[in-house]
Motif scaffolding. Structure first.
Motif, PDB file in Angstrom:
ATOM      1  N   MET A   1       0.832  -1.196   0.000  1.00 16.62           N
ATOM      2  CA  MET A   1       0.000   0.000   0.000  1.00 16.62           C
ATOM      3  C   MET A   1       0.868   1.248   0.000  1.00 16.62           C
ATOM      4  O   MET A   1       2.036   1.228   0.377  1.00 16.62           O
ATOM      5  N   ARG A   2       0.236   2.342  -0.430  1.00 13.55           N
ATOM      6  CA  ARG A   2       0.879   3.658  -0.378  1.00 13.55           C
ATOM      7  C   ARG A   2      -0.150   4.673   0.065  1.00 13.55           C
ATOM      8  O   ARG A   2      -1.268   4.703  -0.468  1.00 13.55           O
ATOM      9  N   HIS A   3       0.220   5.484   1.046  1.00 14.72           N
ATOM     10  CA  HIS A   3      -0.661   6.564   1.495  1.00 14.72           C
ATOM     11  C   HIS A   3      -0.270   7.853   0.778  1.00 14.72           C
ATOM     12  O   HIS A   3       0.906   8.107   0.536  1.00 14.72           O
ATOM     13  N   SER A   4      -1.279   8.662   0.447  1.00 15.38           N
ATOM     14  CA  SER A   4      -1.021   9.885  -0.309  1.00 15.38           C
ATOM     15  C   SER A   4      -0.345  10.965   0.536  1.00 15.38           C
ATOM     16  O   SER A   4       0.270  11.878  -0.007  1.00 15.38           O
ATOM     17  N   PHE A   5      -0.484  10.875   1.883  1.00 19.14           N
ATOM     18  CA  PHE A   5       0.198  11.821   2.769  1.00 19.14           C
ATOM     19  C   PHE A   5       1.562  11.252   3.140  1.00 19.14           C
ATOM     20  O   PHE A   5       1.654  10.193   3.769  1.00 19.14           O
ATOM     21  N   GLY A   6       2.625  11.959   2.771  1.00 23.55           N
ATOM     22  CA  GLY A   6       3.976  11.444   2.982  1.00 23.55           C
ATOM     23  C   GLY A   6       4.287  11.102   4.426  1.00 23.55           C
ATOM     24  O   GLY A   6       4.903  10.072   4.709  1.00 23.55           O
ATOM     25  N   VAL A   7       3.867  11.957   5.360  1.00 25.92           N
ATOM     26  CA  VAL A   7       4.160  11.724   6.776  1.00 25.92           C
ATOM     27  C   VAL A   7       3.488  10.446   7.260  1.00 25.92           C
ATOM     28  O   VAL A   7       4.078   9.652   8.001  1.00 25.92           O
ATOM     29  N   ILE A   8       2.229  10.241   6.834  1.00 22.89           N
ATOM     30  CA  ILE A   8       1.516   9.020   7.224  1.00 22.89           C
ATOM     31  C   ILE A   8       2.167   7.806   6.583  1.00 22.89           C
ATOM     32  O   ILE A   8       2.363   6.774   7.232  1.00 22.89           O
ATOM     33  N   HIS A   9       2.535   7.938   5.308  1.00 21.06           N
ATOM     34  CA  HIS A   9       3.115   6.793   4.603  1.00 21.06           C
ATOM     35  C   HIS A   9       4.395   6.307   5.286  1.00 21.06           C
ATOM     36  O   HIS A   9       4.592   5.091   5.443  1.00 21.06           O
ATOM     37  N   THR A  10       5.242   7.227   5.700  1.00 17.52           N
ATOM     38  CA  THR A  10       6.504   6.825   6.324  1.00 17.52           C
ATOM     39  C   THR A  10       6.298   6.211   7.705  1.00 17.52           C
ATOM     40  O   THR A  10       7.223   5.592   8.247  1.00 17.52           O
ATOM     41  N   ASN A  11       5.105   6.370   8.263  1.00 14.74           N
ATOM     42  CA  ASN A  11       4.811   5.811   9.587  1.00 14.74           C
ATOM     43  C   ASN A  11       3.798   4.662   9.551  1.00 14.74           C
ATOM     44  O   ASN A  11       3.263   4.270  10.589  1.00 14.74           O
ATOM     45  N   LEU A  12       3.550   4.116   8.359  1.00 11.78           N
ATOM     46  CA  LEU A  12       2.557   3.044   8.239  1.00 11.78           C
ATOM     47  C   LEU A  12       2.948   1.799   9.026  1.00 11.78           C
ATOM     48  O   LEU A  12       2.075   1.014   9.427  1.00 11.78           O
ATOM     49  N   SER A  13       4.227   1.607   9.283  1.00 13.76           N
ATOM     50  CA  SER A  13       4.659   0.395   9.972  1.00 13.76           C
ATOM     51  C   SER A  13       4.081   0.286  11.374  1.00 13.76           C
ATOM     52  O   SER A  13       3.893  -0.819  11.884  1.00 13.76           O
ATOM     53  N   TRP A  14       3.777   1.406  12.031  1.00 10.33           N
ATOM     54  CA  TRP A  14       3.139   1.331  13.352  1.00 10.33           C
ATOM     55  C   TRP A  14       1.680   1.784  13.321  1.00 10.33           C
ATOM     56  O   TRP A  14       0.902   1.408  14.183  1.00 10.33           O
ATOM     57  N   ILE A  15       1.287   2.550  12.286  1.00  9.29           N
ATOM     58  CA  ILE A  15      -0.111   2.977  12.183  1.00  9.29           C
ATOM     59  C   ILE A  15      -0.998   1.822  11.728  1.00  9.29           C
ATOM     60  O   ILE A  15      -2.081   1.596  12.274  1.00  9.29           O
ATOM     61  N   PHE A  16      -0.537   1.061  10.716  1.00  3.77           N
ATOM     62  CA  PHE A  16      -1.363  -0.006  10.151  1.00  3.77           C
ATOM     63  C   PHE A  16      -1.790  -1.040  11.191  1.00  3.77           C
ATOM     64  O   PHE A  16      -2.965  -1.429  11.236  1.00  3.77           O
ATOM     65  N   PRO A  17      -0.893  -1.524  12.077  1.00  2.28           N
ATOM     66  CA  PRO A  17      -1.341  -2.501  13.082  1.00  2.28           C
ATOM     67  C   PRO A  17      -2.410  -1.954  14.025  1.00  2.28           C
ATOM     68  O   PRO A  17      -3.201  -2.733  14.564  1.00  2.28           O
ATOM     69  N   LEU A  18      -2.439  -0.642  14.233  1.00  3.46           N
ATOM     70  CA  LEU A  18      -3.482  -0.063  15.079  1.00  3.46           C
ATOM     71  C   LEU A  18      -4.837  -0.112  14.399  1.00  3.46           C
ATOM     72  O   LEU A  18      -5.874  -0.327  15.035  1.00  3.46           O
ATOM     73  N   LEU A  19      -4.841   0.108  13.079  1.00  7.17           N
ATOM     74  CA  LEU A  19      -6.096   0.118  12.328  1.00  7.17           C
ATOM     75  C   LEU A  19      -6.546  -1.282  11.943  1.00  7.17           C
ATOM     76  O   LEU A  19      -7.725  -1.533  11.719  1.00  7.17           O
ATOM     77  N   GLU A  20      -5.600  -2.217  11.874  1.00  2.00           N
ATOM     78  CA  GLU A  20      -5.904  -3.595  11.478  1.00  2.00           C
ATOM     79  C   GLU A  20      -5.323  -4.543  12.513  1.00  2.00           C
ATOM     80  O   GLU A  20      -4.298  -5.188  12.282  1.00  2.00           O
ATOM     81  N   PRO A  21      -5.940  -4.613  13.710  1.00  2.00           N
ATOM     82  CA  PRO A  21      -5.389  -5.479  14.764  1.00  2.00           C
ATOM     83  C   PRO A  21      -5.385  -6.935  14.345  1.00  2.00           C
ATOM     84  O   PRO A  21      -6.253  -7.397  13.617  1.00  2.00           O
TER      85      PRO A  21
END
Length: 376
Positions: free
Chosen positions: A344-364
């Motif tokens: 996946m790729r997020h359109s917001f650069g700051v969010i994209h670079t932090n997906l490694s810890w954001i994604f597990p929160l949204l998809e437990p």
């Protein structure tokens, strides 16, 4: 010098190139009959686009794009504590509600693209990625979904190197042994614990009657079928869409005998249904529904799983694709978990670079135990 690949976008099945189904031969879910279901009966928050990739004037690959707007849903499911659910829903709406999927969010497995034999898959995927990068309705997230480990190899190119790889819930696959000719053969291979489960389930469901419904019968029972489906859908752990009212009758019209909807009756009242799709040597489970008031008493869901296994054995299929819900109970009848991956790729650069810890929160991660019902 290699030739340049071009592409064409379609939203109407009647506009597809003549050789579309030939190129999509390996995947029924990229063929025109099934794409007609999406054209005529997609969820209200989903827009489908059919993509043709060409080398010069020859169609060499097909793909499916789905735009999904999660903000149009009232809920994404309630699988967490109340406050975590509210936080997750807020984050989804603000930063992850507009999705562009390469693949099919209504099914499990690799139904994203198909190529003619001998085609350069890496180059096809780079072409598809270029389409995503210039998509006019800028999504929050662009996702390529549901690939096994081997199927991710064509993504190992510079074009995808900065995208975030992720794992989703596994696909539950039931392999049918070649020596099984009837349900009794399957039952004999179960350990005593799971033979007892089978016998108890069949005894509790002995008053149930099931039958395959014709197109006319599906139309006649559309309202009750939809209410049974809707109850299961809105109580599922996570929702990204709700099917439209006439989805099952349109599916039957489009696929005919390749789509089987089986109704379950208690005292001649329709109390549940399953639906499956014939896909070559695989039997692909689709949506189901049931009356919750008798589900536990009659062990209706488990009886449905055993009936699907019986159908697969008797009709000579090699495997049943059970999908990615109810993992533990499906493993108790013999399905094995096959890990699925995506990028996946997020359109917001700051969010994209932090997906490694954001994604597990949204998809437990789902908590479940893999059962082993067979001898040895």
């Amino acid at each position: 010098m290699s030739s340049t690949y071009t592409h064409q976008l379609y939203t109407c099945v009647n506009d597809l190139p003549q050789k579309w189904d030939h190129v999509s031969e390996s995947c029924i879910f990229l063929q025109s009959n099934y794409l007609g279901v999406l054209e005529k009966s997609s969820p209200a928050n989903m827009q489908c686009t059919f993509v043709g990739v060409f080398e010069k004037d020859e169609l060499i690959a097909t793909a499916l794009f789905q735009e999904i707007d999660l903000a149009l849903l009232t809920t994404f499911g309630d699988r967490d504590h109340f406050l975590l659910t509210r936080l997750r829903n807020f984050l989804f709406r603000q930063y992850a509600s507009k999705l562009l999927l390469v693949g099919n969010n209504m099914l499990s497995g690799q139904n994203a693209y198909a190529c003619l034999p001998g085609t350069n898959e890496e180059k096809v995927l780079e072409t598809i990625k270029n389409i995503c990068d210039t998509w006019p309705n800028k999504p929050h997230l662009t996702i390529f979904k549901d690939f096994t480990q081997d199927q991710t190899k064509p993504f190992n190119t510079a074009k995808f190197s900065s995208d975030y790889p992720f794992s989703s819930q596994p696909n539950m696959i039931f392999e049918i042994k070649s020596n099984w000719k009837r349900e009794d053969d399957y039952v004999l291979d179960l350990t005593k614990k799971y033979r007892d489960q089978f016998k108890r389930c069949r005894k509790k469901g002995s008053s149930l009657r099931n039958q395959e419904l014709s197109l006319e019968e599906i139309i006649q029972n559309e309202e009750i079928l939809y209410s049974l489906y809707l109850h299961v859908a809105i109580n599922s752990p996570f929702n990204t869409f709700i099917l439209p009212f006439n989805h099952f009758s349109i599916f039957k019209k489009q696929l005919g005998s390749d789509f089987i909807l089986r109704g379950y009756y208690e005292n001649e009242k329709l109390v549940g249904f399953t639906s499956v799709i014939r896909h070559g040597k695989e039997l692909e489970t689709y949506f189901l529904g049931y009356d919750v008031s008798i589900q536990r008493e009659k062990m209706l869901y488990l009886n449905m799983l055993y009936d699907l296994i019986d159908c697969g054995i008797v009709q000579g299929f090699e495997r049943i694709i059970f999908g990615r819900t109810a993992l533990e109970i499906k493993s108790s009848v013999g399905a094995e978990a096959v890990p699925l991956k995506g990028i996946m790729r997020h359109s917001f650069g700051v969010i994209h670079t932090n997906l490694s810890w954001i994604f597990p929160l949204l998809e437990p991660k789902a908590k479940w135990i893999q059962r082993h019902p067979f001898k040895d």
